[in-house]
Design a protein around this motif. Sequence first.
Motif, mmCIF file in Angstrom:
data_model
loop_
_atom_site.group_PDB
_atom_site.id
_atom_site.type_symbol
_atom_site.label_atom_id
_atom_site.label_comp_id
_atom_site.label_asym_id
_atom_site.label_seq_id
_atom_site.Cartn_x
_atom_site.Cartn_y
_atom_site.Cartn_z
ATOM 1 N N LYS A 24 -17.801 -1.690 -25.161
ATOM 2 C CA LYS A 24 -17.811 -2.333 -26.473
ATOM 3 C C LYS A 24 -16.442 -2.882 -26.872
ATOM 4 C CE LYS A 24 -21.626 0.450 -28.288
ATOM 5 N NZ LYS A 24 -22.069 1.381 -29.363
ATOM 6 N N ASN A 25 -15.421 -2.663 -26.048
ATOM 7 C CA ASN A 25 -14.055 -3.092 -26.380
ATOM 8 C C ASN A 25 -13.646 -2.591 -27.763
ATOM 9 O OD1 ASN A 25 -13.934 -4.354 -23.942
ATOM 10 N ND2 ASN A 25 -13.616 -6.418 -24.756
ATOM 11 N N THR A 26 -13.896 -1.327 -27.986
ATOM 12 C CA THR A 26 -13.659 -0.741 -29.298
ATOM 13 C C THR A 26 -12.903 0.578 -29.154
ATOM 14 O OG1 THR A 26 -15.653 -1.770 -30.199
ATOM 15 C CG2 THR A 26 -14.790 0.125 -31.388
ATOM 16 N N VAL A 27 -11.998 0.800 -30.077
ATOM 17 C CA VAL A 27 -11.290 2.079 -30.152
ATOM 18 C C VAL A 27 -11.679 2.739 -31.469
ATOM 19 C CG1 VAL A 27 -9.196 1.050 -31.123
ATOM 20 C CG2 VAL A 27 -9.072 3.241 -29.950
ATOM 21 N N TYR A 28 -11.841 4.045 -31.425
ATOM 22 C CA TYR A 28 -12.312 4.802 -32.572
ATOM 23 C C TYR A 28 -11.278 5.837 -33.008
ATOM 24 C CZ TYR A 28 -16.791 2.989 -30.915
ATOM 25 O OH TYR A 28 -17.814 2.161 -30.495
ATOM 26 N N LEU A 29 -11.351 6.212 -34.267
ATOM 27 C CA LEU A 29 -10.578 7.330 -34.765
ATOM 28 C C LEU A 29 -11.512 8.203 -35.598
ATOM 29 C CD1 LEU A 29 -7.716 8.585 -34.852
ATOM 30 C CD2 LEU A 29 -7.443 7.482 -37.082
ATOM 31 N N GLN A 30 -11.890 9.346 -35.035
ATOM 32 C CA GLN A 30 -12.710 10.313 -35.754
ATOM 33 C C GLN A 30 -11.785 11.202 -36.564
ATOM 34 O OE1 GLN A 30 -16.150 10.704 -35.946
ATOM 35 N NE2 GLN A 30 -15.666 12.240 -37.497
ATOM 36 N N MET A 31 -12.008 11.232 -37.861
ATOM 37 C CA MET A 31 -11.126 11.981 -38.762
ATOM 38 C C MET A 31 -11.948 13.060 -39.456
ATOM 39 S SD MET A 31 -8.884 8.860 -40.363
ATOM 40 C CE MET A 31 -10.240 8.236 -41.329
ATOM 41 N N ASN A 32 -11.589 14.300 -39.220
ATOM 42 C CA ASN A 32 -12.269 15.438 -39.839
ATOM 43 C C ASN A 32 -11.303 16.206 -40.733
ATOM 44 O OD1 ASN A 32 -14.584 14.816 -38.298
ATOM 45 N ND2 ASN A 32 -13.877 16.117 -36.609
ATOM 46 N N SER A 33 -11.868 17.045 -41.574
ATOM 47 C CA SER A 33 -11.049 17.882 -42.475
ATOM 48 C C SER A 33 -9.999 17.048 -43.207
ATOM 49 C CB SER A 33 -10.378 19.015 -41.683
ATOM 50 O OG SER A 33 -11.339 19.806 -41.029
ATOM 51 N N SER B 110 0.826 15.880 -37.851
ATOM 52 C CA SER B 110 0.089 16.052 -39.100
ATOM 53 C C SER B 110 -1.425 15.926 -38.940
ATOM 54 C CB SER B 110 0.576 15.040 -40.140
ATOM 55 O OG SER B 110 0.411 13.728 -39.652
ATOM 56 N N VAL B 111 -1.873 15.363 -37.811
ATOM 57 C CA VAL B 111 -3.320 15.166 -37.628
ATOM 58 C C VAL B 111 -3.883 15.921 -36.432
ATOM 59 C CG1 VAL B 111 -3.084 12.880 -38.675
ATOM 60 C CG2 VAL B 111 -3.213 13.091 -36.174
ATOM 61 N N LYS B 112 -3.021 16.579 -35.671
ATOM 62 C CA LYS B 112 -3.494 17.316 -34.491
ATOM 63 C C LYS B 112 -4.556 18.341 -34.879
ATOM 64 C CE LYS B 112 0.539 16.989 -31.460
ATOM 65 N NZ LYS B 112 1.711 17.702 -30.901
ATOM 66 N N GLY B 113 -5.618 18.364 -34.099
ATOM 67 C CA GLY B 113 -6.703 19.304 -34.357
ATOM 68 C C GLY B 113 -7.719 18.805 -35.367
ATOM 69 N N ARG B 114 -7.411 17.715 -36.042
ATOM 70 C CA ARG B 114 -8.330 17.157 -37.046
ATOM 71 C C ARG B 114 -8.842 15.771 -36.653
ATOM 72 N NH1 ARG B 114 -6.581 15.954 -42.015
ATOM 73 N NH2 ARG B 114 -4.420 15.535 -41.375
ATOM 74 N N PHE B 115 -8.002 14.978 -36.012
ATOM 75 C CA PHE B 115 -8.355 13.605 -35.640
ATOM 76 C C PHE B 115 -8.541 13.505 -34.132
ATOM 77 C CE2 PHE B 115 -6.105 11.148 -39.337
ATOM 78 C CZ PHE B 115 -6.748 11.964 -40.251
ATOM 79 N N THR B 116 -9.436 12.616 -33.729
ATOM 80 C CA THR B 116 -9.666 12.361 -32.306
ATOM 81 C C THR B 116 -9.754 10.863 -32.072
ATOM 82 O OG1 THR B 116 -10.900 14.435 -32.088
ATOM 83 C CG2 THR B 116 -11.147 12.799 -30.327
ATOM 84 N N ILE B 117 -8.933 10.362 -31.150
ATOM 85 C CA ILE B 117 -8.985 8.953 -30.777
ATOM 86 C C ILE B 117 -9.799 8.826 -29.493
ATOM 87 C CG2 ILE B 117 -6.811 9.055 -29.471
ATOM 88 C CD1 ILE B 117 -6.242 6.181 -30.481
ATOM 89 N N SER B 118 -10.578 7.751 -29.417
ATOM 90 C CA SER B 118 -11.376 7.499 -28.215
ATOM 91 C C SER B 118 -11.555 5.998 -28.060
ATOM 92 C CB SER B 118 -12.733 8.206 -28.298
ATOM 93 O OG SER B 118 -13.483 7.722 -29.401
ATOM 94 N N ARG B 119 -12.057 5.581 -26.890
ATOM 95 C CA ARG B 119 -12.262 4.153 -26.650
ATOM 96 C C ARG B 119 -13.511 3.954 -25.823
ATOM 97 N NH1 ARG B 119 -6.949 2.067 -24.121
ATOM 98 N NH2 ARG B 119 -8.131 0.116 -23.908
ATOM 99 N N ASP B 120 -14.134 2.799 -26.044
ATOM 100 C CA ASP B 120 -15.347 2.410 -25.330
ATOM 101 C C ASP B 120 -15.056 1.087 -24.632
ATOM 102 O OD1 ASP B 120 -17.841 1.307 -24.603
ATOM 103 O OD2 ASP B 120 -18.870 2.409 -26.192
#
Length: 116
Positions: free
Chosen positions: A76-85, A63-73
């Motif tokens: 910074k010991n941080t994980v991100y979730l970029q959510m578009n559209s 349901s989120v493929k192509g719209r969301f991107t997970i990444s980690r630093d």
Amino acid sequence: QVQLVESGGDLVQPGGSLRLSCAASGFTFSIYTMSWYRQAPGKERELVARISSGGGSTTYADSVKGRFTISRDKVKNTVYLQMNSLKPDDTAVYFCNTRHYGTDYWGKGTLVTVSS
């Protein structure tokens, strides 16, 4: 002790974007897979995205493929979730997760509301 603290949730219009963050502490961040789950009102918690310890492998819900991107630093010991559209169906509380030897650890969640 393991701590996961999510942030970045907000009210956003359909088609908009948000970036969620999860600050991790109390464990060796670089050696564990990290995940984002979400739970909408009246629904079960579901996996949204997962990233391997090194960041080289990611998994997404259909349901989120192509719209969301997970990444980690790892600095910074941080994980991100970029959510578009974003869509109204993306409205949910989003939780950060890590599993260590069969034990799940969760943050308290951050609320994302997609509405006009």
